[in-house]
Design a protein around this motif. Structure first.
Motif, PDB file in Angstrom:
ATOM      1  N   ILE B  13       0.856  -1.183   0.000  1.00 35.27           N
ATOM      2  CA  ILE B  13       0.000   0.000   0.000  1.00 35.27           C
ATOM      3  C   ILE B  13       0.891   1.232   0.000  1.00 35.27           C
ATOM      4  O   ILE B  13       1.884   1.300   0.723  1.00 35.27           O
ATOM      5  CB  ILE B  13      -0.940   0.009   1.229  1.00 35.27           C
ATOM      6  N   LYS B  14       0.491   2.215  -0.806  1.00 36.24           N
ATOM      7  CA  LYS B  14       1.261   3.449  -0.925  1.00 36.24           C
ATOM      8  C   LYS B  14       1.452   4.083   0.445  1.00 36.24           C
ATOM      9  O   LYS B  14       0.497   4.239   1.206  1.00 36.24           O
ATOM     10  CB  LYS B  14       0.480   4.399  -1.845  1.00 36.24           C
ATOM     11  N   GLY B  15       2.697   4.444   0.758  1.00 35.27           N
ATOM     12  CA  GLY B  15       2.961   5.169   1.994  1.00 35.27           C
ATOM     13  C   GLY B  15       3.326   4.307   3.188  1.00 35.27           C
ATOM     14  O   GLY B  15       3.829   4.826   4.190  1.00 35.27           O
ATOM     15  N   VAL B  16       3.076   3.029   3.109  1.00 29.70           N
ATOM     16  CA  VAL B  16       3.406   2.149   4.240  1.00 29.70           C
ATOM     17  C   VAL B  16       4.902   1.871   4.249  1.00 29.70           C
ATOM     18  O   VAL B  16       5.483   1.501   3.242  1.00 29.70           O
ATOM     19  CB  VAL B  16       2.610   0.820   4.147  1.00 29.70           C
ATOM     20  N   ILE B  17       5.510   2.041   5.416  1.00 28.94           N
ATOM     21  CA  ILE B  17       6.960   1.852   5.514  1.00 28.94           C
ATOM     22  C   ILE B  17       7.279   0.475   6.093  1.00 28.94           C
ATOM     23  O   ILE B  17       8.149  -0.232   5.608  1.00 28.94           O
ATOM     24  CB  ILE B  17       7.584   2.978   6.369  1.00 28.94           C
ATOM     25  N   ASN B  18       6.565   0.104   7.150  1.00 27.76           N
ATOM     26  CA  ASN B  18       6.798  -1.193   7.789  1.00 27.76           C
ATOM     27  C   ASN B  18       5.945  -2.256   7.073  1.00 27.76           C
ATOM     28  O   ASN B  18       4.870  -2.611   7.523  1.00 27.76           O
ATOM     29  CB  ASN B  18       6.404  -1.083   9.274  1.00 27.76           C
ATOM     30  N   ASN B 113      -5.313 -13.039  -1.179  1.00 31.16           N
ATOM     31  CA  ASN B 113      -5.674 -12.032  -2.165  1.00 31.16           C
ATOM     32  C   ASN B 113      -4.940 -10.739  -1.822  1.00 31.16           C
ATOM     33  O   ASN B 113      -5.286 -10.054  -0.872  1.00 31.16           O
ATOM     34  CB  ASN B 113      -7.185 -11.805  -2.165  1.00 31.16           C
ATOM     35  N   MET B 114      -3.896 -10.443  -2.595  1.00 30.13           N
ATOM     36  CA  MET B 114      -3.065  -9.266  -2.308  1.00 30.13           C
ATOM     37  C   MET B 114      -3.435  -8.086  -3.206  1.00 30.13           C
ATOM     38  O   MET B 114      -2.708  -7.099  -3.257  1.00 30.13           O
ATOM     39  CB  MET B 114      -1.564  -9.606  -2.520  1.00 30.13           C
ATOM     40  N   LEU B 115      -4.558  -8.178  -3.905  1.00 26.65           N
ATOM     41  CA  LEU B 115      -4.949  -7.086  -4.795  1.00 26.65           C
ATOM     42  C   LEU B 115      -5.314  -5.852  -3.985  1.00 26.65           C
ATOM     43  O   LEU B 115      -6.068  -5.926  -3.008  1.00 26.65           O
ATOM     44  CB  LEU B 115      -6.160  -7.490  -5.649  1.00 26.65           C
ATOM     45  N   LEU B 116      -4.812  -4.695  -4.429  1.00 24.03           N
ATOM     46  CA  LEU B 116      -5.091  -3.446  -3.730  1.00 24.03           C
ATOM     47  C   LEU B 116      -6.289  -2.764  -4.343  1.00 24.03           C
ATOM     48  O   LEU B 116      -6.594  -2.943  -5.527  1.00 24.03           O
ATOM     49  CB  LEU B 116      -3.879  -2.513  -3.841  1.00 24.03           C
ATOM     50  N   HIS B 117      -6.986  -1.944  -3.553  1.00 28.69           N
ATOM     51  CA  HIS B 117      -8.064  -1.098  -4.097  1.00 28.69           C
ATOM     52  C   HIS B 117      -7.400   0.095  -4.773  1.00 28.69           C
ATOM     53  O   HIS B 117      -6.250   0.420  -4.482  1.00 28.69           O
ATOM     54  CB  HIS B 117      -8.967  -0.614  -2.967  1.00 28.69           C
ATOM     55  N   GLU B 118      -8.154   0.780  -5.620  1.00 33.66           N
ATOM     56  CA  GLU B 118      -7.556   1.896  -6.389  1.00 33.66           C
ATOM     57  C   GLU B 118      -6.856   2.933  -5.544  1.00 33.66           C
ATOM     58  O   GLU B 118      -5.778   3.398  -5.867  1.00 33.66           O
ATOM     59  CB  GLU B 118      -8.638   2.578  -7.221  1.00 33.66           C
ATOM     60  N   LYS B 119      -7.478   3.308  -4.410  1.00 29.73           N
ATOM     61  CA  LYS B 119      -6.911   4.364  -3.564  1.00 29.73           C
ATOM     62  C   LYS B 119      -5.587   3.965  -2.910  1.00 29.73           C
ATOM     63  O   LYS B 119      -4.822   4.813  -2.484  1.00 29.73           O
ATOM     64  CB  LYS B 119      -7.889   4.723  -2.436  1.00 29.73           C
ATOM     65  N   GLU B 120      -5.368   2.667  -2.808  1.00 31.90           N
ATOM     66  CA  GLU B 120      -4.196   2.188  -2.065  1.00 31.90           C
ATOM     67  C   GLU B 120      -2.930   2.137  -2.909  1.00 31.90           C
ATOM     68  O   GLU B 120      -1.834   1.931  -2.411  1.00 31.90           O
ATOM     69  CB  GLU B 120      -4.473   0.787  -1.519  1.00 31.90           C
ATOM     70  N   VAL B 121      -3.111   2.298  -4.218  1.00 30.54           N
ATOM     71  CA  VAL B 121      -1.964   2.063  -5.111  1.00 30.54           C
ATOM     72  C   VAL B 121      -1.054   3.281  -5.200  1.00 30.54           C
ATOM     73  O   VAL B 121      -1.530   4.381  -5.367  1.00 30.54           O
ATOM     74  CB  VAL B 121      -2.485   1.670  -6.513  1.00 30.54           C
TER      75      VAL B 121
END
Lengths: 208, 121
Positions: B13-18, B113-121
């Motif tokens: 997910i965008k922005g996640v560091i850990n 299921n590792m698919l991300l939602h649009e906002k998470e990309v």
């Protein structure tokens, strides 16, 4: 396992029951799949006792081949749950262990050096432009030893340049040229069957 | 999903560091026997993130792994435990949870299921 035996086993696998044209879902035939994996193991030792990832695994033909050639662990990655359903059934039929992950491989981030070899029959980029390059880029980030991939012969120079210059490849070789026979799968296909010249590539990533 | 695979998965997910490891919430675990291959296991020992494996195994109900991997010589009893944790525990139903964002990635019929939602990309 002999090549003919491998080819025979792969020929019995179930294929896409609801193929999606936008994902360029085409089965990897047993002729190509068996030769691809057989070469990877017999000429390069990249399959037996290795961790093998199948990017865009679809119904799991390449994954099944890797398993039958005694990979230590095989993982199939695909975006489409229906294909993964079929792939799971195929693995059960053959009595092989394959782990599957539903994901977009072009967005996936895998940690560490666990995967030795990536095998794939990626989209050629006829529906989503550049899809073939995205898959190759992703594979080169994940594999620690080798990537085996099929690409249209017409893209040969482009692929070689991109692999060596942009995707961290130490080497990029066309192992052989194959004919990929595509059956009439979608309504827009006019001919009963069409034959595409494809290259089987072997890429070696530079050590990270 | 087996722990050998879990060891490489991250939250993208965008922005996640850990991003890793993902915490496992197990609802259904099954054990499937796999051939013991000590050479392969020794080879994997250097590549596996040990704490993630121990925690993952615990979440799936297996507590026999030592907290630290052995140094140089890994004897057979240890390799057998390592083998079992790495390759024979299958998460059939449950979730993989990102420790930072809390996002749950569902696991159904063994497939995460590792698919991300649009906002998470």
């Amino acid at each position: 396992m002999k090549l003919k035996q491998l080819e025979g086993l792969l020929g019995g696998l179930k294929q896409f029951y609801n193929p999606k044209v936008e994902l360029e879902q085409y089965p990897t035939g047993p002729h190509i799949a068996s030769r691809m994996l057989f070469t990877a193991e017999n000429s390069y030792g990249d399959i037996t006792d290795k961790v093998v990832a199948d990017f865009g695994c679809g119904c799991g033909t390449l994954s099944a081949a890797a398993s039958l050639l005694d990979a230590a662990c095989v993982i199939g990655f695909d975006i489409d749950p229906q294909s993964l359903e079929t792939a799971t059934l195929n693995a059960e039929e053959l009595e092989v262990e394959i782990d599957f992950v539903q994901c977009d491989v072009t967005k996936l981030e895998l940690k560490g050096q666990i995967v030795d070899t990536v095998v794939m029959n990626p989209p050629f980029g006829t529906r989503k432009k550049g899809a073939d390059m995205e898959f190759l880029s992703a594979a080169m980030k994940v594999a620690s030893q080798a990537v085996y991939s099929l690409h249209k012969t017409s893209t040969r120079e482009h692929i070689k340049r991109a692999a060596l210059r942009d995707f961290n490849a130490k080497s990029a070789e066309v192992i052989c040229e194959l004919r990929y026979d595509l059956p009439k799968l979608y309504k827009f296909h006019k001919r009963k069957e069409v034959d595409i010249a494809v290259d089987l590539w072997r890429f070696e990533p530079r050590q990270n | 999903m087996r722990l050998i695979m879990h060891n490489m998965l991250t939250c993208n997910i965008k922005g996640v560091i850990n991003k890793s490891p993902l915490r496992i919430e197990a609802e259904k675990v099954i054990k499937k026997e796999v051939d013991f291959n000590p050479d392969f296991l020794r080879h994997m020992l250097a590549k596996i993130e040990w704490k993630a494996l121990v925690d993952g195994a615990r979440s799936m109900g297996y507590t026999e792994l030592p907290v630290h991997a052995p140094g140089i010589e890994s004897d057979e009893p240890f390799l057998r435990k390592f083998h079992h944790a790495l390759l024979e525990l299958n998460l059939e139903e449950g979730s993989l949870v990102c420790q930072e964002s809390g996002r749950k990635f569902p696991v159904n019929k063994g497939v995460p299921n590792m698919l991300l939602h649009e906002k998470e990309v």
